[in-house]
Design a protein around this motif. Structure first.
Motif, PDB file in Angstrom:
ATOM      1  N   LEU A  76     -17.554   3.371  -5.833  1.00 59.70           N
ATOM      2  CA  LEU A  76     -16.438   3.015  -4.975  1.00 59.70           C
ATOM      3  C   LEU A  76     -15.215   3.721  -5.544  1.00 59.70           C
ATOM      4  CD1 LEU A  76     -15.080   1.431  -2.697  1.00 59.70           C
ATOM      5  CD2 LEU A  76     -14.833  -0.484  -4.310  1.00 59.70           C
ATOM      6  N   LEU A  77     -14.582   4.541  -4.716  1.00 57.01           N
ATOM      7  CA  LEU A  77     -13.474   5.379  -5.160  1.00 57.01           C
ATOM      8  C   LEU A  77     -12.212   5.053  -4.366  1.00 57.01           C
ATOM      9  CD1 LEU A  77     -15.585   8.658  -5.090  1.00 57.01           C
ATOM     10  CD2 LEU A  77     -14.992   7.325  -7.131  1.00 57.01           C
ATOM     11  N   ASN A  78     -11.068   5.221  -4.998  1.00 64.05           N
ATOM     12  CA  ASN A  78      -9.778   5.036  -4.340  1.00 64.05           C
ATOM     13  C   ASN A  78      -9.318   6.411  -3.873  1.00 64.05           C
ATOM     14  OD1 ASN A  78      -7.215   4.482  -3.514  1.00 64.05           O
ATOM     15  ND2 ASN A  78      -6.529   3.608  -5.442  1.00 64.05           N
ATOM     16  N   ALA A  79      -9.581   6.729  -2.598  1.00 62.90           N
ATOM     17  CA  ALA A  79      -9.326   8.073  -2.086  1.00 62.90           C
ATOM     18  C   ALA A  79      -7.886   8.284  -1.619  1.00 62.90           C
ATOM     19  CB  ALA A  79     -10.292   8.390  -0.950  1.00 62.90           C
ATOM     20  N   GLY A  80      -7.062   7.272  -1.688  1.00 61.97           N
ATOM     21  CA  GLY A  80      -5.671   7.424  -1.280  1.00 61.97           C
ATOM     22  C   GLY A  80      -5.102   6.094  -0.849  1.00 61.97           C
ATOM     23  N   ALA A  81      -3.893   6.132  -0.371  1.00 60.87           N
ATOM     24  CA  ALA A  81      -3.204   4.904   0.045  1.00 60.87           C
ATOM     25  C   ALA A  81      -4.026   4.161   1.092  1.00 60.87           C
ATOM     26  CB  ALA A  81      -1.828   5.247   0.591  1.00 60.87           C
ATOM     27  N   GLY A  82      -4.582   3.031   0.679  1.00 60.15           N
ATOM     28  CA  GLY A  82      -5.350   2.209   1.611  1.00 60.15           C
ATOM     29  C   GLY A  82      -6.674   2.790   2.037  1.00 60.15           C
ATOM     30  N   GLN A  83      -7.169   3.783   1.325  1.00 60.64           N
ATOM     31  CA  GLN A  83      -8.429   4.413   1.728  1.00 60.64           C
ATOM     32  C   GLN A  83      -9.455   4.334   0.612  1.00 60.64           C
ATOM     33  OE1 GLN A  83      -8.121   8.376   3.243  1.00 60.64           O
ATOM     34  NE2 GLN A  83     -10.230   8.403   3.938  1.00 60.64           N
ATOM     35  N   LEU A  84     -10.490   3.538   0.851  1.00 63.07           N
ATOM     36  CA  LEU A  84     -11.608   3.434  -0.084  1.00 63.07           C
ATOM     37  C   LEU A  84     -12.688   4.407   0.354  1.00 63.07           C
ATOM     38  CD1 LEU A  84     -11.722  -0.445  -0.393  1.00 63.07           C
ATOM     39  CD2 LEU A  84     -10.579   1.202  -1.897  1.00 63.07           C
TER      40      LEU A  84
END
Length: 124
Positions: A76-84
């Motif tokens: 599970l990655l944090n790809a950006g503002a509000g985007q998992l």
């Protein structure tokens, strides 16, 4: 077949939000479902996911949260503002459904997004 083998079999499939099969297209959730042979949710937005909700869903599907890294792990990655974003760890990087490239690809190297959680299938 292992999760990494199933994920590799999807490389080249087109990106499709809420996609659940190689023939029609996959998103990162569909790729995770395919790789792990688990039921996955539908009807979510491209942005705005909640980490706790994803963690609960992965564990409810029978995946085990781990701290050590192995090929075939679900990330599970944090790809950006509000985007998992979900990806499958490979020997050289990750396999993921890339919305920008519009395909499932194997990306070499360390993913450019912070890792939030990691799971694998329960070992017998």
């Amino acid at each position: 077949m292992s999760p990494i083998e199933r994920a590799r079999g999807a490389i080249g499939a087109r990106f499709l939000l809420h996609g659940r099969c190689v023939a029609h297209g996959l998103d990162c959730v569909g790729l995770a479902g395919l790789a792990y042979g688990i039921a996955v949710p539908r009807g979510y937005a491209l942005r705005g996911g909640r980490v706790a909700q994803v963690i609960a869903a992965a564990e409810a599907a029978g995946l085990v949260r781990v701290d050590d890294a192995r090929v075939g792990d679900l990330l599970l990655l944090n790809a950006g503002a509000g985007q998992l974003h979900l990806a499958i760890a490979s020997e050289t990087g990750v396999i993921h459904a890339d919305a920008a490239l519009r395909r499932v690809v194997e990306r070499p190297g360390v993913p450019p997004w912070p890792e939030l959680a990691r799971w694998r299938l329960k070992e017998d």
